[in-house]
Design a protein around this motif. Structure first.
Motif, short mmCIF file in Angstrom:
data_model
loop_
_atom_site.label_atom_id
_atom_site.label_comp_id
_atom_site.label_asym_id
_atom_site.label_seq_id
_atom_site.Cartn_x
_atom_site.Cartn_y
_atom_site.Cartn_z
N ILE A 1 -17.50 57.99 0.65
CA ILE A 1 -17.12 57.12 -0.46
C ILE A 1 -15.95 56.23 -0.05
CG2 ILE A 1 -16.18 57.07 -2.80
CD1 ILE A 1 -17.74 59.62 -3.38
N ALA A 2 -14.94 56.83 0.56
CA ALA A 2 -13.75 56.08 0.97
C ALA A 2 -14.12 54.96 1.94
CB ALA A 2 -12.72 57.02 1.60
N HIS A 3 -15.05 55.23 2.85
CA HIS A 3 -15.48 54.22 3.82
C HIS A 3 -16.09 53.02 3.11
CE1 HIS A 3 -18.32 52.36 6.69
NE2 HIS A 3 -17.37 52.62 7.58
N ASP A 4 -16.96 53.27 2.13
CA ASP A 4 -17.58 52.20 1.37
C ASP A 4 -16.54 51.38 0.60
OD1 ASP A 4 -20.18 52.52 2.16
OD2 ASP A 4 -20.97 52.86 0.14
N LEU A 5 -15.60 52.07 -0.02
CA LEU A 5 -14.59 51.40 -0.82
C LEU A 5 -13.69 50.53 0.07
CD1 LEU A 5 -13.60 54.26 -3.29
CD2 LEU A 5 -15.00 52.25 -3.79
N GLN A 6 -13.37 51.04 1.23
CA GLN A 6 -12.55 50.26 2.16
C GLN A 6 -13.28 48.99 2.59
OE1 GLN A 6 -11.37 52.42 5.66
NE2 GLN A 6 -9.85 50.90 6.28
N ALA A 7 -14.58 49.08 2.80
CA ALA A 7 -15.37 47.91 3.20
C ALA A 7 -15.43 46.88 2.08
CB ALA A 7 -16.77 48.35 3.59
N ALA A 8 -15.33 47.33 0.83
CA ALA A 8 -15.41 46.41 -0.31
C ALA A 8 -14.06 45.86 -0.73
CB ALA A 8 -16.05 47.13 -1.50
N ALA A 9 -12.99 46.31 -0.08
CA ALA A 9 -11.64 45.98 -0.54
C ALA A 9 -11.33 44.48 -0.50
CB ALA A 9 -10.61 46.74 0.30
N GLY A 10 -12.03 43.74 0.34
CA GLY A 10 -11.73 42.32 0.46
C GLY A 10 -12.42 41.44 -0.57
N ASP A 11 -13.24 42.00 -1.43
CA ASP A 11 -13.98 41.22 -2.44
C ASP A 11 -13.04 40.88 -3.60
OD1 ASP A 11 -15.66 40.39 -4.61
OD2 ASP A 11 -17.35 41.33 -3.60
N ALA A 12 -12.74 39.61 -3.76
CA ALA A 12 -11.78 39.19 -4.79
C ALA A 12 -12.24 39.53 -6.20
CB ALA A 12 -11.52 37.69 -4.67
N ASN A 13 -13.55 39.46 -6.44
CA ASN A 13 -14.07 39.75 -7.78
C ASN A 13 -14.05 41.23 -8.12
OD1 ASN A 13 -14.73 37.04 -8.43
ND2 ASN A 13 -16.59 37.20 -7.18
N LEU B 1 -20.59 54.05 -6.74
CA LEU B 1 -21.90 53.42 -6.74
C LEU B 1 -21.91 52.12 -7.54
CD1 LEU B 1 -24.04 56.65 -7.00
CD2 LEU B 1 -23.93 55.08 -5.06
N SER B 2 -21.08 52.03 -8.57
CA SER B 2 -20.95 50.78 -9.31
C SER B 2 -20.42 49.68 -8.42
CB SER B 2 -20.03 50.98 -10.53
OG SER B 2 -20.58 51.91 -11.43
N VAL B 3 -19.40 50.01 -7.62
CA VAL B 3 -18.86 49.04 -6.67
C VAL B 3 -19.91 48.68 -5.63
CG1 VAL B 3 -17.18 48.74 -4.80
CG2 VAL B 3 -16.45 49.69 -7.01
N ARG B 4 -20.58 49.67 -5.10
CA ARG B 4 -21.59 49.41 -4.06
C ARG B 4 -22.69 48.49 -4.58
NH1 ARG B 4 -24.00 53.66 0.31
NH2 ARG B 4 -25.74 52.39 1.08
N MET B 5 -23.14 48.72 -5.82
CA MET B 5 -24.17 47.85 -6.39
C MET B 5 -23.67 46.44 -6.56
SD MET B 5 -26.30 50.18 -9.14
CE MET B 5 -24.89 50.90 -9.97
N ALA B 6 -22.43 46.27 -6.99
CA ALA B 6 -21.87 44.94 -7.17
C ALA B 6 -21.77 44.19 -5.84
CB ALA B 6 -20.51 45.03 -7.83
N VAL B 7 -21.37 44.89 -4.80
CA VAL B 7 -21.27 44.27 -3.47
C VAL B 7 -22.65 43.82 -2.99
CG1 VAL B 7 -20.78 44.74 -1.04
CG2 VAL B 7 -19.18 45.50 -2.80
N LYS B 8 -23.64 44.68 -3.13
CA LYS B 8 -24.99 44.34 -2.68
C LYS B 8 -25.60 43.22 -3.53
CE LYS B 8 -25.19 47.48 0.57
NZ LYS B 8 -25.29 47.13 2.01
#
Length: 589
Positions: A467-479, A530-537
């Motif tokens: 989970i932490a790995h996914d969140l770190q990858a999404a950290a740069g998304d301004a939205n 998973l909410s963050v992951r769906m938004a990124v995808k």
């Protein structure tokens, strides 16, 4: 009343974009020719069956209910024809073992079909769902002869299954059961005893009903180590595979229930019923838990499904119902979906349902990997994740599904309390999912007492690291910055809480006081991820599906802002310890 709409668009997004279904199954032996396009086409057809055949029977079946006539359970009008059509279309064998006539498709397709069936008609879904659980136990533990006799017709749906565990004095503590099995002398056993709460224990859908019954052999010790599992059919089977004489079992009565009225829940009397041992003597629970673990995931999906159906109906109603004025007072009456309180309930239900479905798909893919991946270590890791998440899926999905049903009913106001609108049925039907197949409190105790301590906490920490790995990858998304930060902070809080729980060791009072709160906290963090992951995808395919990015981003932000803060209170409650829970003498309660 709006009709149920199978969530095919969301399913396609999850398979094709969020979890890269094609890449996962491509390396699994037997699944090389399966891809998202094929999976979607299959599920589209399944969704049509659910919407066009099963949902129209849902409310009439609830109102008519089942009845007992001349010792046989009779299902509501239309059920026989619907089940016959279900079997004729091949749906019971979707994920069944091809060796016994099943289609051998991935588990993830089965779970997504199960969701749509339960959204349309939860009572109906129990017939094939319980049969599949019985098939799992027989397939893993029975003799080759029993498999050859029973599995082909159970997988096809011609015969159905039921599991007979509970007795009036033996529910969660199965060690107290008293049903006996006496050797006959020819390899079979005569089973005597009474079981209660037996879903699909009897019905009029035709064919045989294969009961898996827990009972004690004559020399069995007390407690769970003395329990064995037996296969006992309603009709004995002749050597040529045809149905023979009626076995020594009967329906004592039908349970009068709060919900799932179209499902015959029986008191079963076994009066010397002939049965055959499944697995080893005294290891019945080991065999039965193969079935129960499958059923716990199945019940979790039922909770998710009710949440989906109820939220759909509430959104449709809120768009049409005119009440009150707009926020600026300039317009009125306006659709109630414009009111912030109504919008909050609808958004909560949608956020919980979408994230729950994502977790269902992820878990099902782990099941497929655990069963088929050519690498042993990959199988082991995936199997560990399934074990960890089974109690979470069962308890969190059903808790959140019930909460969503209640909120959706609330959107209807007074109409939600009136039977003809259908919302009160969702509330009644959803309630059992929190109770059967092991209450949600039992699931929470399984999580903190058995699953979290695996590898001294190594399993759950491996899950957190992912989970932490996914969140770190999404950290740069301004939205998504605020949602990512909030979820990361909740994860850190959960990691600390996990260390706190592990430090408590085998203290049953501390575990019991904290278990349900810990499970909910873990579920919320997982949903946030998973909410963050769906938004990124979704953002990655913004031009392909209009509105998808906006919807998934809004839900991720809403979840982080409105639902994740619950983890702060849960953390505080758990760390308060058990003293205030157990301090008052029981006589004073």
């Amino acid at each position: 009343m709006a009709a149920y709409v199978p969530p095919i668009e969301d399913i396609t997004f999850l398979l094709g974009d969020v979890f890269d279904f094609d890449a996962v199954v491509r390396v699994l032996p037997g699944f090389e020719d399966i891809d998202t396009a094929l999976a979607t086409s299959i599920l589209e057809e399944g969704g049509k069956f659910c919407a066009e055949v099963l949902e129209p029977l849902n409310r009439p079946g609830d109102e008519e209910g089942c009845r007992l006539e001349n010792g046989q359970a009779i299902t509501p009008a239309g059920t026989i024809d619907a089940y016959s059509a279900f079997v004729a279309a091949g749906w019971p064998g979707l994920s069944g073992d091809a060796k016994y006539g099943g289609q051998g498709l991935p588990r993830v397709l089965q779970i997504l079909l199960d969701e749509m069936i339960a959204s349309a008609n939860l009572s109906f879904g129990l017939f094939p769902g319980l049969t599949r659980g019985a098939v799992e136990a027989i397939g893993h533990h029975a003799s080759d002869a029993l498999k050859a006799t029973y599995l082909p017709k159970m997988i096809s749906g011609e015969w159905t299954g039921a599991m007979a565990l509970t007795e009036s004095s033996a529910g969660t503590d199965l060690g107290l059961l008293s049903t006996r099995a006496q050797p006959v002398g020819d390899g079979s056993y005569a089973i005597t005893g009474t079981k209660i709460f037996i879903s699909s224990g009897d019905h009029d859908l035709g064919g045989n009903i294969v009961h898996l019954v827990l009972a004690r052999l004559p020399d069995a010790p007390k407690g769970v180590k003395g329990i064995s599992l037996f296969l006992s059919p309603k009709f004995l089977v002749n050597k040529d595979g045809s149905l023979g004489s009626r076995n020594g079992m009967s329906v004592g009565s039908l349970e009068h229930k709060m919900g799932i009225h179209a499902q015959p829940t029986c008191v079963m009397n076994y009066d010397g019923a002939i049965g055959w041992l499944v697995g080893e003597p005294g290891r019945g629970l080991n065999a039965m838990f193969t079935m129960m673990n499958a059923e716990r995931l199945f019940v979790g999906i039922q909770g998710l499904a009710i949440g989906e159906a109820a939220n759909q109906k509430a959104v449709a109603y809120a768009r049409e119902r005119l009440q009150g004025r707009s926020a600026d007072g300039a317009r009125g009456p306006v659709p109630i979906i414009e009111h912030a309180d109504v919008r909050k309930m609808l958004m909560t239900g949608r956020a919980l349902t979408d994230a729950g479905r994502a977790l269902a798909v992820w878990t099902a893919l782990q099941m497929d990997v655990a069963a088929r991946h050519p690498d042993a270590e990959t199988r082991r890791v995936a199997d560990g994740f399934v074990a960890l998440l089974t109690p979470v899926v069962k308890a969190a999905f059903t808790d959140f599904g019930f909460e969503t049903a209640v909120m959706s009913q609330q959107v209807f106001g007074g109409h939600g309390y009136i039977r003809e609108w259908g919302m009160e049925q969702y509330v009644r039907d959803a309630r059992i999912t929190q109770i059967y197949e092991g209450t949600n409190g039992v699931q929470a105790m399984d999580l903190v007492g058995r699953k979290v301590p695996i590898e001294n906490g190594g399993l759950v920490k491996r899950f957190f690291a992912m989970i932490a790995h996914d969140l770190q990858a999404a950290a740069g998304d301004a939205n998504l910055g605020e949602a990512v930060n909030a979820t990361s902070e909740a994860l850190i809080r959960l990691e600390g809480l996990t260390d706190y729980m592990l430090a408590k060791g085998t203290d049953l009072e501390e575990a019991g006081a904290a278990a349900t709160d810990y499970l909910r906290s873990l579920a919320l963090v997982t949903y946030g991820w998973l909410s963050v992951r769906m938004a990124v995808k979704a953002a990655a395919k913004a031009n392909a599906v209009p509105g998808l990015t906006q919807r998934k981003t809004a839900l991720a932000r809403f979840f982080a802002a409105r639902l994740l803060p619950q983890t702060i209170a849960l953390d505080a409650a758990i760390r308060a310890g058990a003293a205030d829970v157990v301090g008052l003498e029981s006589e004073l309660l």
